[in-house]
Write an enzyme that holds these catalytic residues in place. Structure first.
Site, PDB file in Angstrom:
ATOM      1  N   HIS A  78      48.727  27.646  47.550  1.00 49.06           N
ATOM      2  CA  HIS A  78      49.823  28.093  46.747  1.00 49.06           C
ATOM      3  C   HIS A  78      51.050  28.113  47.686  1.00 49.06           C
ATOM      4  O   HIS A  78      50.935  28.206  48.902  1.00 49.06           O
ATOM      5  CB  HIS A  78      49.778  29.388  46.363  1.00 49.06           C
ATOM      6  CG  HIS A  78      48.486  29.252  45.108  1.00 49.06           C
ATOM      7  ND1 HIS A  78      48.210  30.766  44.547  1.00 49.06           N
ATOM      8  CD2 HIS A  78      47.640  28.748  44.710  1.00 49.06           C
ATOM      9  CE1 HIS A  78      47.478  30.448  43.524  1.00 49.06           C
ATOM     10  NE2 HIS A  78      46.912  29.157  43.860  1.00 49.06           N
ATOM     11  N   GLU A 126      53.288  30.182  48.398  1.00 47.54           N
ATOM     12  CA  GLU A 126      53.315  31.559  49.180  1.00 47.54           C
ATOM     13  C   GLU A 126      52.413  31.394  50.374  1.00 47.54           C
ATOM     14  O   GLU A 126      52.878  31.711  51.665  1.00 47.54           O
ATOM     15  CB  GLU A 126      52.899  32.791  48.442  1.00 47.54           C
ATOM     16  CG  GLU A 126      53.716  33.118  47.263  1.00 47.54           C
ATOM     17  CD  GLU A 126      53.077  32.675  45.969  1.00 47.54           C
ATOM     18  OE1 GLU A 126      52.693  31.514  46.061  1.00 47.54           O
ATOM     19  OE2 GLU A 126      53.110  33.484  45.061  1.00 47.54           O
ATOM     20  N   CYS A 132      49.975  35.845  42.512  1.00 45.97           N
ATOM     21  CA  CYS A 132      48.711  35.977  42.051  1.00 45.97           C
ATOM     22  C   CYS A 132      48.092  36.942  43.040  1.00 45.97           C
ATOM     23  O   CYS A 132      48.514  37.250  44.157  1.00 45.97           O
ATOM     24  CB  CYS A 132      47.705  34.750  41.974  1.00 45.97           C
ATOM     25  SG  CYS A 132      47.308  34.001  43.541  1.00 45.97           S
ATOM     26  N   CYS A 168      47.811  35.458  46.793  1.00 47.77           N
ATOM     27  CA  CYS A 168      48.783  35.588  47.585  1.00 47.77           C
ATOM     28  C   CYS A 168      49.401  36.830  47.753  1.00 47.77           C
ATOM     29  O   CYS A 168      49.985  37.161  48.944  1.00 47.77           O
ATOM     30  CB  CYS A 168      49.961  34.863  46.720  1.00 47.77           C
ATOM     31  SG  CYS A 168      49.477  33.034  46.772  1.00 47.77           S
TER      32      CYS A 168
END
Length: 149
Positions: free
Chosen positions: A57, A59, A87, A90
């Protein structure tokens, strides 16, 4: 209109440019930027398809880059700008990195960490949501509209 170069909107625009890179690569368009003392030290976007890695992801990629830049696993003097509410994975990484400030654009009503628990946020982390939420949400809507044909 004068733009404050150190404003949340300024850095979120850069995160949106990262999200556009993801969009163009047929990745879910989320972008992230990490700023430390007014300097961008990391930029990233989702790369789960390219890397065949569900943890890639925006992040997570930005945390790794920022930690390498600072040679530190902790980021208390940093701000993460991300176009979509993180999410739970993260948010957990943000907690462990001790990020000083988390600024996100669009809320994620389905998979955002705030739907599960705000306790994931490190007690010293300042959280600010809704920065350029409309723009951050629009790129996601466009992506899924395009994908559904």
């Amino acid at each position: 209109m004068e733009i404050n170069i150190l404003s949340d909107e300024y850095f979120m625009r850069i995160a949106l440019a990262e999200a556009q890179k993801a969009f163009d690569a047929d990745e879910i368009p989320v972008g992230a930027v990490i700023v430390c003392k007014g300097q961008i030290i990391a930029k990233a976007h989702n790369m789960t398809e390219k890397l065949n890695d569900v943890t890639a992801h925006a992040e997570m990629m930005a945390f790794t880059s920022a930690s390498n830049f600072l040679n530190s696993k902790y980021l208390p003097d940093c701000t993460l700008y991300v176009t979509l509410e993180p999410c739970i994975m993260c948010a957990g990484a943000a907690f462990w990195s001790q990020i000083g400030t988390l600024v996100y654009g669009a809320a994620d009503d389905k998979r955002g960490y705030l739907n599960i628990s705000s306790a994931i946020t490190h007690p010293k982390t300042v959280v600010k949501g809704g920065v350029m939420a409309a723009e951050c949400g629009e790129i996601l809507i466009d992506f899924f509209r395009k994908r559904r044909g």
